[in-house]
Design a protein around this motif. Sequence first.
Motif, short mmCIF file in Angstrom:
data_model
loop_
_atom_site.label_atom_id
_atom_site.label_comp_id
_atom_site.label_asym_id
_atom_site.label_seq_id
_atom_site.Cartn_x
_atom_site.Cartn_y
_atom_site.Cartn_z
N HIS A 1 3.10 -50.19 -6.81
CA HIS A 1 4.45 -50.52 -6.31
C HIS A 1 5.36 -50.94 -7.45
O HIS A 1 6.56 -51.11 -7.27
N LYS A 2 4.75 -51.11 -8.63
CA LYS A 2 5.56 -51.62 -9.75
C LYS A 2 6.68 -50.65 -10.10
O LYS A 2 6.46 -49.45 -10.19
N GLY A 3 7.86 -51.20 -10.28
CA GLY A 3 9.01 -50.38 -10.67
C GLY A 3 9.68 -49.69 -9.49
O GLY A 3 10.70 -49.03 -9.66
N LEU A 4 9.12 -49.83 -8.31
CA LEU A 4 9.75 -49.19 -7.14
C LEU A 4 10.36 -50.27 -6.24
O LEU A 4 9.79 -51.34 -6.07
N LYS A 5 11.49 -49.95 -5.67
CA LYS A 5 12.07 -50.89 -4.69
C LYS A 5 11.19 -50.91 -3.45
O LYS A 5 10.56 -49.89 -3.13
N ARG A 6 11.19 -52.05 -2.78
CA ARG A 6 10.31 -52.18 -1.61
C ARG A 6 10.54 -51.05 -0.60
O ARG A 6 9.61 -50.41 -0.12
N ALA A 7 11.83 -50.79 -0.32
CA ALA A 7 12.14 -49.76 0.69
C ALA A 7 11.65 -48.39 0.23
O ALA A 7 11.15 -47.59 1.04
N GLU A 8 11.80 -48.12 -1.07
CA GLU A 8 11.36 -46.80 -1.59
C GLU A 8 9.86 -46.65 -1.43
O GLU A 8 9.35 -45.64 -0.96
N TYR A 9 9.16 -47.71 -1.86
CA TYR A 9 7.70 -47.67 -1.78
C TYR A 9 7.26 -47.46 -0.33
O TYR A 9 6.40 -46.62 -0.04
N ASP A 10 7.87 -48.23 0.55
CA ASP A 10 7.44 -48.17 1.95
C ASP A 10 7.74 -46.81 2.58
O ASP A 10 7.00 -46.34 3.45
N THR A 11 8.82 -46.18 2.16
CA THR A 11 9.15 -44.86 2.68
C THR A 11 8.07 -43.86 2.27
O THR A 11 7.60 -43.04 3.07
N ILE A 12 7.67 -43.94 1.00
CA ILE A 12 6.62 -43.02 0.51
C ILE A 12 5.31 -43.26 1.28
O ILE A 12 4.66 -42.33 1.75
N LEU A 13 4.98 -44.53 1.44
CA LEU A 13 3.75 -44.89 2.14
C LEU A 13 3.77 -44.37 3.58
O LEU A 13 2.80 -43.78 4.08
N ASP A 14 4.90 -44.56 4.22
CA ASP A 14 5.05 -44.11 5.60
C ASP A 14 4.85 -42.59 5.69
O ASP A 14 4.16 -42.09 6.58
N GLN A 15 5.44 -41.87 4.73
CA GLN A 15 5.29 -40.41 4.74
C GLN A 15 3.82 -40.00 4.55
O GLN A 15 3.33 -39.10 5.22
N GLU A 16 3.16 -40.68 3.62
CA GLU A 16 1.75 -40.35 3.37
C GLU A 16 0.91 -40.56 4.62
O GLU A 16 0.06 -39.75 4.96
N LEU A 17 1.16 -41.69 5.28
CA LEU A 17 0.39 -42.01 6.49
C LEU A 17 0.62 -40.95 7.56
O LEU A 17 -0.31 -40.47 8.20
N ARG A 18 1.87 -40.57 7.73
CA ARG A 18 2.18 -39.57 8.78
C ARG A 18 1.61 -38.20 8.42
O ARG A 18 1.09 -37.49 9.29
N GLN A 19 1.71 -37.86 7.13
CA GLN A 19 1.14 -36.56 6.73
C GLN A 19 -0.37 -36.52 6.97
O GLN A 19 -0.93 -35.47 7.28
N ALA A 20 -1.00 -37.67 6.81
CA ALA A 20 -2.45 -37.73 7.03
C ALA A 20 -2.77 -37.76 8.53
O ALA A 20 -3.94 -37.76 8.92
N GLY A 21 -1.74 -37.82 9.35
CA GLY A 21 -1.95 -37.83 10.79
C GLY A 21 -2.38 -39.19 11.33
O GLY A 21 -2.96 -39.27 12.41
N ALA A 22 -2.08 -40.25 10.56
CA ALA A 22 -2.46 -41.58 11.03
C ALA A 22 -1.61 -41.96 12.23
O ALA A 22 -0.41 -41.69 12.26
N HIS A 23 -2.26 -42.61 13.18
CA HIS A 23 -1.55 -43.03 14.38
C HIS A 23 -1.52 -44.56 14.46
O HIS A 23 -0.74 -45.14 15.20
N TYR A 24 -2.39 -45.16 13.68
CA TYR A 24 -2.45 -46.62 13.57
C TYR A 24 -2.60 -46.98 12.10
O TYR A 24 -3.08 -46.16 11.31
N VAL A 25 -2.24 -48.22 11.77
CA VAL A 25 -2.43 -48.71 10.40
C VAL A 25 -3.25 -49.99 10.48
O VAL A 25 -2.95 -50.88 11.28
N ALA A 26 -4.29 -50.06 9.65
CA ALA A 26 -5.09 -51.29 9.57
C ALA A 26 -4.93 -51.86 8.16
O ALA A 26 -5.25 -51.19 7.18
N LEU A 27 -4.41 -53.07 8.08
CA LEU A 27 -4.30 -53.73 6.78
C LEU A 27 -5.63 -54.44 6.53
O LEU A 27 -6.13 -55.17 7.39
N ALA A 28 -6.19 -54.19 5.35
CA ALA A 28 -7.50 -54.79 5.05
C ALA A 28 -7.45 -55.31 3.62
O ALA A 28 -7.73 -54.60 2.68
N GLY A 29 -7.01 -56.58 3.51
CA GLY A 29 -6.85 -57.15 2.17
C GLY A 29 -5.68 -56.52 1.44
O GLY A 29 -5.70 -56.37 0.23
#
Length: 312
Positions: A62-90
Motif C-alpha cells: 500500500h506504500k505510496g498509494l492513496k487509501r482510496a486508490e489501493y482499496d479500489t484496486i483491491l476491490d477489483q481484484e476480489l471481484r475478478q476472483a469471484g469473491a462474494h465475501y471477504v474475511a480479514l485474517a490479521g
Amino acid sequence: MAEKARIGVLISGRGSNMAALLYASRAPGCPFEIALVAANDPEAAGLRIAAAEGVPTFALSHKGLKRAEYDTILDQELRQAGAHYVALAGHMRILSAEFVEKWAGRMVNIHPSLLPKYKGLDTHQRALEAGDRVAGCSVHLVTPELDDGPVLGQTEVAILEGDTPETLAARVLIAEHQLYPRVLADLVTRETCPEGLLDKVRELALALPAAEEKLSHGMPSFTVSGGKMFCYFTRDHHGDGITAILVKTSGAEEQTMLIEAEPELYYRPAYLGPSGWIGFRIDRGNVDWDHVAEWLLKSWRQAAPRKLADVI
Ligand code: GRF
C-alpha cells in the motif's frame, strides 16, 4: 447442494487464520472455498502457504498509494476472483469507509479478545493487566468503526496463572482457528438455507404497499391486502429440492422465453405454471436480490387494484 460461497481472504503476515479457513474449506461439506488470498505486504508469509496450496494470490504494497486508490484496486481484484465475501485474517490495514460499505454484511474479521472488550492492539496484555480470568476471540461483521461490528461468534479461553501475553496469545490462536471457519460457514449458509432465504423474500415482499403474508397450501405467500396473490415462497415442493419464489409473468410467451433463455434460473412450476406463474430459483447462492425485488414489484403490479398500482 448450492455452489460454494467464494471467499477473498486479506492478510498482512503469518496467515495462520487464513490457513485454518483454507484447510477447513477442503473438508467435505464445507460451504465455502477460498477464491483469493491478498496481502498488503508482498512478504507476508501467508502468501507462500496459499500459493503452495494452489490458491490464487494477490500482493500489493500500500506504500505510496492513496487509501482510496489501493482499496479500489483491491476491490477489483476480489471481484475478478469471484469473491462474494471477504474475511480479514490479521489484516493490519484500515480499510476505507467506501470499501467497507461495498462489502457490508459480507465482510468479517477475527479479533483476539472478547469484544467489545479490548478493541485494537495488545489485547492479551490488556486482559492480563486487568486481572481478567478469561480471554478469548471474536468474529464480527466489519463496519467502518474499528473492531466494532456485530459479533457473530466468540470463544472464551481461560487465563492460566503465570500466563504471559505470548502464552495466552498462543492458546487464543488455537481457539481462533476453530471459531473462524465455523462462523464463516454459518454466515454463508444463511444465504442458501431456506429459512434465511424466506426472511429475505419476506422483507422485500412486505415492503410493497398493502402487502400481507398468509399460508397457502403450506407455502408462505404474499397478497395485496389479503386479496390477490403476487408471490409464493416454495421450498422442496413434493421433494423437488428447489427453493424459489413463484411470481406472475405477463403470460405464456414471456414465461417460455425466460425459461429457454435461463433454464438454470427459471422453471415452470407445477399447478401454477399454466396460469402464467414462473419459478425463480434462489437456492443457487449469489442471489441477485435487486432482480428478485424487480420481479416482486412486477408481480405485485399485476395483482394490485389499479388505484393502488398507479401510486408507485
Ligand atoms: C490473529 O491473532 C488475529 O486474531 C488478529 O491478528 C492475528 C493474525 O494471525 N487479527 P495470523 O496471521 O492469522 O496467524
